[in-house]
Design a protein around this motif. Structure first.
Motif, PDB file in Angstrom:
ATOM      1  N   ALA A  13      44.416  41.678  23.751  1.00 12.28           N
ATOM      2  CA  ALA A  13      44.018  40.499  24.520  1.00 12.28           C
ATOM      3  C   ALA A  13      45.041  40.194  25.614  1.00 12.28           C
ATOM      4  O   ALA A  13      44.673  39.857  26.746  1.00 12.28           O
ATOM      5  CB  ALA A  13      43.848  39.298  23.598  1.00 12.28           C
ATOM      6  N   TYR A  17      44.360  40.283  29.642  1.00 15.09           N
ATOM      7  CA  TYR A  17      44.742  39.198  30.543  1.00 15.09           C
ATOM      8  C   TYR A  17      45.656  39.702  31.656  1.00 15.09           C
ATOM      9  O   TYR A  17      45.487  39.348  32.818  1.00 15.09           O
ATOM     10  CB  TYR A  17      45.428  38.065  29.785  1.00 15.09           C
ATOM     11  CG  TYR A  17      45.952  37.011  30.723  1.00 15.09           C
ATOM     12  CD1 TYR A  17      45.077  36.122  31.324  1.00 15.09           C
ATOM     13  CD2 TYR A  17      47.293  36.936  31.049  1.00 15.09           C
ATOM     14  CE1 TYR A  17      45.525  35.175  32.215  1.00 15.09           C
ATOM     15  CE2 TYR A  17      47.762  35.987  31.938  1.00 15.09           C
ATOM     16  CZ  TYR A  17      46.867  35.110  32.511  1.00 15.09           C
ATOM     17  OH  TYR A  17      47.328  34.172  33.404  1.00 15.09           O
ATOM     18  N   ASN A  58      39.852  35.001  32.882  1.00 16.98           N
ATOM     19  CA  ASN A  58      41.276  35.065  32.552  1.00 16.98           C
ATOM     20  C   ASN A  58      41.722  33.889  31.704  1.00 16.98           C
ATOM     21  O   ASN A  58      42.524  34.044  30.788  1.00 16.98           O
ATOM     22  CB  ASN A  58      42.113  35.151  33.817  1.00 16.98           C
ATOM     23  CG  ASN A  58      41.950  36.492  34.465  1.00 16.98           C
ATOM     24  OD1 ASN A  58      41.653  37.478  33.803  1.00 16.98           O
ATOM     25  ND2 ASN A  58      42.129  36.544  35.760  1.00 16.98           N
ATOM     26  N   TRP A  61      40.760  34.502  28.161  1.00 17.11           N
ATOM     27  CA  TRP A  61      41.699  35.406  27.480  1.00 17.11           C
ATOM     28  C   TRP A  61      42.924  34.649  26.985  1.00 17.11           C
ATOM     29  O   TRP A  61      43.414  34.886  25.891  1.00 17.11           O
ATOM     30  CB  TRP A  61      42.130  36.551  28.400  1.00 17.11           C
ATOM     31  CG  TRP A  61      41.122  37.634  28.529  1.00 17.11           C
ATOM     32  CD1 TRP A  61      40.492  38.030  29.669  1.00 17.11           C
ATOM     33  CD2 TRP A  61      40.603  38.471  27.487  1.00 17.11           C
ATOM     34  NE1 TRP A  61      39.623  39.050  29.397  1.00 17.11           N
ATOM     35  CE2 TRP A  61      39.667  39.341  28.072  1.00 17.11           C
ATOM     36  CE3 TRP A  61      40.829  38.560  26.115  1.00 17.11           C
ATOM     37  CZ2 TRP A  61      38.966  40.289  27.333  1.00 17.11           C
ATOM     38  CZ3 TRP A  61      40.133  39.509  25.381  1.00 17.11           C
ATOM     39  CH2 TRP A  61      39.221  40.351  25.989  1.00 17.11           C
TER      40      TRP A  61
END
Length: 136
Positions: A13, A17, A58, A61
């Motif tokens: 993750a 990002y 984003n 995330w």
């Protein structure tokens, strides 16, 4: 075993990002140096075109990373946020300002409004990764 799986999900993750977040932060810098209204029209159009598919994802995330970290490693989460609350809070403010600046600069009717929101977007795009780096 479970902690290892959570750590791998957390790493993936963060990597997602970081890969998609580069679009945001790089775009903020290029928006800052694009030039005036006439000269910067084309670069800003390209910035909008490049960021449109990823800029909201984003933030999702980041929330996902925080939830995984909080549930998978609560002691680490607690210690990190106790010791790094200031740069994390400033990064959060930067993320909000960056999103607001990006979203509001295009529909602004006046040139002064577009400049103001563009500046907010650009400066917060430079400040936010700085504070995320301080945290790291």
């Amino acid at each position: 075993m479970t902690a290892d799986v959570v750590a791998v999900v957390l790493l993936l993750a963060v990597a997602a990002y970081a890969c998609a977040g580069g679009t945001d932060y790089g775009a903020g810098f290029w928006d800052l140096v694009a030039g005036g209204a006439r000269r910067g029209r084309r670069p800003r159009w390209l910035i909008d075109h490049a960021m449109a598919p990823v800029w909201e994802v984003n933030n999702v995330w980041l929330v996902f990373v925080l939830v995984i970290m909080w549930t998978g490693f609560p002691v680490l989460f607690q210690r990190l946020f106790q010791s790094m609350w200031l740069p994390l809070a400033l990064a959060a403010v930067g993320i909000v300002l960056r999103g607001a600046g990006f979203a509001l600069r295009k529909p602004a009717q006046r040139q002064a409004g577009r400049r103001l929101y563009g500046t907010v977007f650009a400066v917060s795009s430079l400040v936010t990764p700085f504070f995320l780096g301080v945290t790291a």
